[in-house]
Design a protein around this motif. Structure first.
Motif, PDB file in Angstrom:
ATOM      1  N   GLU A  91      32.900  39.146  36.792  1.00 43.42           N
ATOM      2  CA  GLU A  91      33.411  39.117  35.367  1.00 43.42           C
ATOM      3  C   GLU A  91      34.172  40.679  35.652  1.00 43.42           C
ATOM      4  O   GLU A  91      33.711  41.534  36.168  1.00 43.42           O
ATOM      5  N   THR A  92      35.279  40.747  34.523  1.00 44.93           N
ATOM      6  CA  THR A  92      35.863  42.078  34.443  1.00 44.93           C
ATOM      7  C   THR A  92      36.629  42.130  33.063  1.00 44.93           C
ATOM      8  O   THR A  92      36.322  41.084  32.213  1.00 44.93           O
ATOM      9  N   ASP A  93      37.180  43.269  32.459  1.00 45.52           N
ATOM     10  CA  ASP A  93      37.787  43.046  31.208  1.00 45.52           C
ATOM     11  C   ASP A  93      39.192  43.224  31.560  1.00 45.52           C
ATOM     12  O   ASP A  93      39.664  43.467  32.593  1.00 45.52           O
ATOM     13  N   LYS A  94      40.014  43.538  30.400  1.00 40.96           N
ATOM     14  CA  LYS A  94      41.340  43.180  30.503  1.00 40.96           C
ATOM     15  C   LYS A  94      42.113  44.635  31.269  1.00 40.96           C
ATOM     16  O   LYS A  94      43.275  44.586  31.482  1.00 40.96           O
ATOM     17  N   ASP A  95      41.166  45.688  31.250  1.00 40.41           N
ATOM     18  CA  ASP A  95      41.596  46.912  31.624  1.00 40.41           C
ATOM     19  C   ASP A  95      41.378  47.244  33.253  1.00 40.41           C
ATOM     20  O   ASP A  95      41.773  48.204  33.597  1.00 40.41           O
ATOM     21  N   GLY A  96      40.584  46.481  33.879  1.00 38.24           N
ATOM     22  CA  GLY A  96      40.029  46.609  35.229  1.00 38.24           C
ATOM     23  C   GLY A  96      40.058  45.349  35.992  1.00 38.24           C
ATOM     24  O   GLY A  96      40.359  44.064  35.700  1.00 38.24           O
ATOM     25  N   ILE A  97      39.870  45.471  37.214  1.00 37.77           N
ATOM     26  CA  ILE A  97      39.349  44.600  38.337  1.00 37.77           C
ATOM     27  C   ILE A  97      37.921  44.282  38.433  1.00 37.77           C
ATOM     28  O   ILE A  97      37.271  45.222  38.214  1.00 37.77           O
ATOM     29  N   SER A  98      37.616  43.248  39.131  1.00 42.49           N
ATOM     30  CA  SER A  98      35.962  43.125  39.429  1.00 42.49           C
ATOM     31  C   SER A  98      35.478  43.942  40.462  1.00 42.49           C
ATOM     32  O   SER A  98      36.317  44.494  41.469  1.00 42.49           O
ATOM     33  N   PRO A  99      34.290  44.198  40.449  1.00 44.19           N
ATOM     34  CA  PRO A  99      33.766  44.856  41.528  1.00 44.19           C
ATOM     35  C   PRO A  99      34.056  44.276  43.110  1.00 44.19           C
ATOM     36  O   PRO A  99      34.196  44.988  43.923  1.00 44.19           O
ATOM     37  N   PHE A 100      34.028  42.960  42.872  1.00 40.00           N
ATOM     38  CA  PHE A 100      34.192  42.300  44.261  1.00 40.00           C
ATOM     39  C   PHE A 100      35.624  42.544  44.672  1.00 40.00           C
ATOM     40  O   PHE A 100      36.168  42.538  45.861  1.00 40.00           O
ATOM     41  N   GLN A 101      36.632  42.349  43.744  1.00 44.18           N
ATOM     42  CA  GLN A 101      37.872  42.623  43.712  1.00 44.18           C
ATOM     43  C   GLN A 101      38.298  43.774  44.505  1.00 44.18           C
ATOM     44  O   GLN A 101      39.152  44.318  45.416  1.00 44.18           O
ATOM     45  N   ALA A 102      37.723  44.912  43.946  1.00 42.54           N
ATOM     46  CA  ALA A 102      37.861  46.284  44.312  1.00 42.54           C
ATOM     47  C   ALA A 102      37.315  46.429  45.779  1.00 42.54           C
ATOM     48  O   ALA A 102      37.875  47.218  46.635  1.00 42.54           O
ATOM     49  N   LEU A 103      36.346  45.911  46.122  1.00 39.62           N
ATOM     50  CA  LEU A 103      35.695  45.824  47.450  1.00 39.62           C
ATOM     51  C   LEU A 103      36.602  45.225  48.219  1.00 39.62           C
ATOM     52  O   LEU A 103      36.981  45.897  49.582  1.00 39.62           O
ATOM     53  N   THR A 104      37.454  44.100  48.035  1.00 41.52           N
ATOM     54  CA  THR A 104      38.374  43.251  49.114  1.00 41.52           C
ATOM     55  C   THR A 104      39.658  44.159  49.106  1.00 41.52           C
ATOM     56  O   THR A 104      39.993  44.197  50.225  1.00 41.52           O
ATOM     57  N   VAL A 105      40.000  44.807  48.128  1.00 37.25           N
ATOM     58  CA  VAL A 105      41.082  45.612  48.249  1.00 37.25           C
ATOM     59  C   VAL A 105      40.917  46.934  49.142  1.00 37.25           C
ATOM     60  O   VAL A 105      41.713  47.192  50.146  1.00 37.25           O
ATOM     61  N   SER A 106      39.811  47.580  49.030  1.00 41.05           N
ATOM     62  CA  SER A 106      39.529  48.567  49.845  1.00 41.05           C
ATOM     63  C   SER A 106      39.254  48.162  51.318  1.00 41.05           C
ATOM     64  O   SER A 106      39.853  48.941  52.299  1.00 41.05           O
ATOM     65  N   LEU A 107      38.815  46.896  51.437  1.00 43.23           N
ATOM     66  CA  LEU A 107      38.553  46.576  52.898  1.00 43.23           C
ATOM     67  C   LEU A 107      39.870  46.112  53.584  1.00 43.23           C
ATOM     68  O   LEU A 107      40.309  46.116  54.521  1.00 43.23           O
ATOM     69  N   ALA A 108      40.883  45.556  52.614  1.00 43.31           N
ATOM     70  CA  ALA A 108      42.044  45.368  53.018  1.00 43.31           C
ATOM     71  C   ALA A 108      42.797  46.502  53.599  1.00 43.31           C
ATOM     72  O   ALA A 108      43.680  46.280  54.627  1.00 43.31           O
ATOM     73  N   SER A 109      42.667  47.787  53.183  1.00 40.70           N
ATOM     74  CA  SER A 109      43.339  48.779  53.636  1.00 40.70           C
ATOM     75  C   SER A 109      42.455  49.136  54.923  1.00 40.70           C
ATOM     76  O   SER A 109      42.872  49.583  56.101  1.00 40.70           O
ATOM     77  N   ARG A 110      41.187  49.253  54.600  1.00 39.80           N
ATOM     78  CA  ARG A 110      40.062  49.752  55.914  1.00 39.80           C
ATOM     79  C   ARG A 110      40.230  48.981  57.015  1.00 39.80           C
ATOM     80  O   ARG A 110      40.485  49.220  58.081  1.00 39.80           O
ATOM     81  N   VAL A 111      40.469  47.661  56.866  1.00 37.93           N
ATOM     82  CA  VAL A 111      40.493  46.548  58.080  1.00 37.93           C
ATOM     83  C   VAL A 111      41.535  46.311  58.502  1.00 37.93           C
ATOM     84  O   VAL A 111      42.252  45.609  58.160  1.00 37.93           O
ATOM     85  N   GLY A 112      42.276  47.246  59.460  1.00 38.78           N
ATOM     86  CA  GLY A 112      43.636  46.868  59.839  1.00 38.78           C
ATOM     87  C   GLY A 112      43.811  46.807  61.321  1.00 38.78           C
ATOM     88  O   GLY A 112      42.490  46.367  61.871  1.00 38.78           O
ATOM     89  N   THR A 113      44.602  46.973  62.013  1.00 42.72           N
ATOM     90  CA  THR A 113      44.813  46.897  63.402  1.00 42.72           C
ATOM     91  C   THR A 113      44.029  47.685  64.303  1.00 42.72           C
ATOM     92  O   THR A 113      43.673  47.538  65.400  1.00 42.72           O
ATOM     93  N   GLY A 114      43.521  48.841  63.749  1.00 43.04           N
ATOM     94  CA  GLY A 114      42.644  49.895  64.250  1.00 43.04           C
ATOM     95  C   GLY A 114      41.321  49.194  64.853  1.00 43.04           C
ATOM     96  O   GLY A 114      40.770  49.565  65.535  1.00 43.04           O
ATOM     97  N   ALA A 119      38.407  53.436  40.968  1.00 42.41           N
ATOM     98  CA  ALA A 119      38.539  53.921  39.910  1.00 42.41           C
ATOM     99  C   ALA A 119      39.147  52.857  38.857  1.00 42.41           C
ATOM    100  O   ALA A 119      38.824  52.676  37.587  1.00 42.41           O
ATOM    101  N   VAL A 120      39.806  51.655  39.628  1.00 43.15           N
ATOM    102  CA  VAL A 120      40.402  50.643  38.640  1.00 43.15           C
ATOM    103  C   VAL A 120      39.522  49.459  38.445  1.00 43.15           C
ATOM    104  O   VAL A 120      39.603  48.733  37.630  1.00 43.15           O
ATOM    105  N   ALA A 121      38.161  49.584  39.221  1.00 43.27           N
ATOM    106  CA  ALA A 121      37.250  48.382  38.729  1.00 43.27           C
ATOM    107  C   ALA A 121      36.265  48.693  37.241  1.00 43.27           C
ATOM    108  O   ALA A 121      36.351  49.825  36.863  1.00 43.27           O
ATOM    109  N   THR A 122      36.073  47.526  36.901  1.00 48.79           N
ATOM    110  CA  THR A 122      35.160  47.470  35.874  1.00 48.79           C
ATOM    111  C   THR A 122      33.655  47.209  36.463  1.00 48.79           C
ATOM    112  O   THR A 122      33.391  46.236  36.907  1.00 48.79           O
TER     113      THR A 122
END
Length: 496
Positions: free
Chosen positions: A59-82, A310-313
């Motif tokens: 769950e999250t509130d209207k001002d943020g994203i969920s902890p799982f979403q925050a993890l997947t967005v950071s992994l989206a950046s970390r896990v690249g062609t490298g 910082a965007v996560a709830t």
């Protein structure tokens, strides 16, 4: 003009030598060890807590994203062609022992990732439209009282993660998938394979790919961070899961060789075994290439992932919980995904060389395990790894634009700039501009490392508060009124 460009390139090269040859290689390791010790080996003792903070609430509130979403967005950046090409290069240059040093870097880097993301949560605030905003710029500005340094950090982040690195990712996508589009254009008579004059079919194919990737990126990023979070939440687990599944299948098919490969990685790192899976490497080469690859891959201490943290709830409602989440991201990126690439290469009947390295080496390895399907799979993986990196990188840069007061117009300019860089990067050689991005990232990482060390006392205070409440069976809830010593700069509306 040429003399001026040569001077600029020389300055950039010198800056990169300074940042990546000395300051960051030793600085990132030293800061990781510093937080590992000061936090009581938190990443080992409380590893289970990382999973609890990710899975505890969707769950999250209207001002943020969920902890799982925050993890997947950071992994989206970390896990690249490298994770595909970079690991193969580390094996080629450093041998199997490089993988061991990648593991060590990730293990200490988990403590750094915890510290910077905890601070990002603590110093976050409400931005335009009420969404949580923050990151290193916030804790540098409000925690250290240095808004001018926060501004420099933000500009460096926008240049590297918001623009240039996305050109590099687009170039990786174009190189991986241009051949079939080239053949289609030639068969349709639209372009010649090697024309006497004008544009070749291969260049045309790369431009087409750039435009398509830019449009796909635009559809997502113009929806803002909530849109990026929804896409990452869906795509990243599938993308990483299939890649890890391929590695598991390769392990099962070669189960008799697995113990020797794993023990050989450790022995080779210390010069106690010369070759593993036909690959050789010396101790110094293994250490340097493994450390560099690990630092580049997991981004711990770079100041990038805290922007989405910082965007996560958080769940529970405590700054430390998002620190635990992002520490887990380092583990997944390096200990799982990078290791998967290394093991599949070492178990395959391919030997790294100057002719066969990077993406080609990884494709050859999966081709050995799975035939043509394996080579196709690498191309698909590169597309999704690079594409999700583009949208993940954008989310970091958007926070930096907000911090600089860019507002709606600034965000639109960033989005259009990213799309333009994707099209340009898909069709151009990006070596020179990539060097500039390395220097820009080196500057932001140096600033971030200094900031989190100066704020380490705050990290310790917040962590002790969390663990003390867990120890007595209480759900950790953070209230800034209980910590007047760190209250300046912290939003009472959020942490009351």
């Amino acid at each position: 003009m040429r003399d001026r460009m040569e001077l600029i390139n020389t300055i950039i090269d010198k800056a990169n030598d300074l940042f990546w040859g000395y300051i960051l290689i030793y600085g990132l390791l030293a800061v990781g060890l510093f937080f590992t010790i000061r936090l009581g080996f938190l990443q080992f003792v409380h590893f289970k807590e990382m999973w609890r903070c990710v899975l505890g609430s969707g769950e999250t509130d209207k001002d943020g994203i969920s902890p799982f979403q925050a993890l997947t967005v950071s992994l989206a950046s970390r896990v690249g062609t490298g994770n595909i090409a970079g690991v193969a290069v580390a094996l080629t240059l450093g041998g199997p022992g490089a993988i061991f040093w990648m593991w060590m870097v990730a293990l200490v880097g988990m403590a750094t990732a915890y510290a910077e993301s905890t601070l990002a949560q603590l110093y976050k605030s409400h931005g335009p439209n009420g969404m949580y905003r923050g990151g290193p710029a916030a804790y540098i500005s409000r925690g250290l009282g240095m808004p001018w340094l926060a501004a420099i950090f933000s500009v460096a982040l926008i240049l590297s993660f918001g623009l240039i690195f996305n050109a590099v990712q687009a170039n990786s996508i174009a190189e991986a998938v241009a051949l079939p589009i080239q053949n289609f254009l030639v068969n349709q008579g639209m372009f010649a394979l090697e024309p006497e004059s004008g544009m070749s079919a291969f260049v045309a194919a790369k431009i087409v790919i750039g435009v398509v990737v830019a449009l796909l990126s635009g559809v997502i990023i113009f929806g803002g961070i909530p849109s990026i979070a929804r896409v990452a939440e869906f795509v990243v687990p599938i993308m990483a899961g299939l890649y890890l599944l391929a590695a598991v299948i390769a392990l099962i098919l070669n189960i008799d060789r697995v113990p020797g490969i794993l023990s050989g990685i450790v022995l080779n790192a210390f010069g106690l075994q010369e070759t593993v899976g036909g690959v050789a490497g010396g101790v110094i080469a293994a250490a340097m290439n493994g450390i560099k690859r690990g630092l580049f891959s997991n981004e711990a201490g770079m100041g990038s992932a805290p922007n989405i943290a910082a965007v996560a709830t958080p769940a529970p409602h405590h700054p430390s919980s998002q620190g635990f989440v992002q520490a887990l991201g380092v583990f997944i990126d390096t200990l799982l995904v990078c290791t998967a690439t290394a093991v599949m290469i070492l178990l395959a009947d391919v030997i790294p060389s100057q002719e066969l390295t990077g993406v080609n080496l990884t494709q050859a390895a999966l081709g050995d395990h799975f035939g043509n399907l394996g080579q196709i799979f690498v191309g698909v993986a590169i597309f999704f790894f690079a594409f999700t990196s583009i949208i993940g990188n954008y989310s970091y840069a958007e926070n930096a634009v907000i911090h600089l007061g860019g507002g709606k117009n600034g965000i639109i300019a960033l989005r259009l700039g990213l799309m333009a860089m994707v099209i340009w990067g898909a069709s151009q050689a990006v070596a020179t501009v990539f060097n500039f991005a390395d220097a820009s990232m080196g500057l932001m990482a140096t600033i971030n490392l200094i900031a989190i060390v100066l704020l380490s006392g705050t990290v310790v205070a917040v962590t002790r508060d969390y663990l003390a409440k867990r120890k007595v069976g209480e759900e950790p809830q953070f209230s800034i009124s209980q910590h007047p010593e760190i209250a300046p700069g912290v939003s009472r509306d959020i942490w009351s």
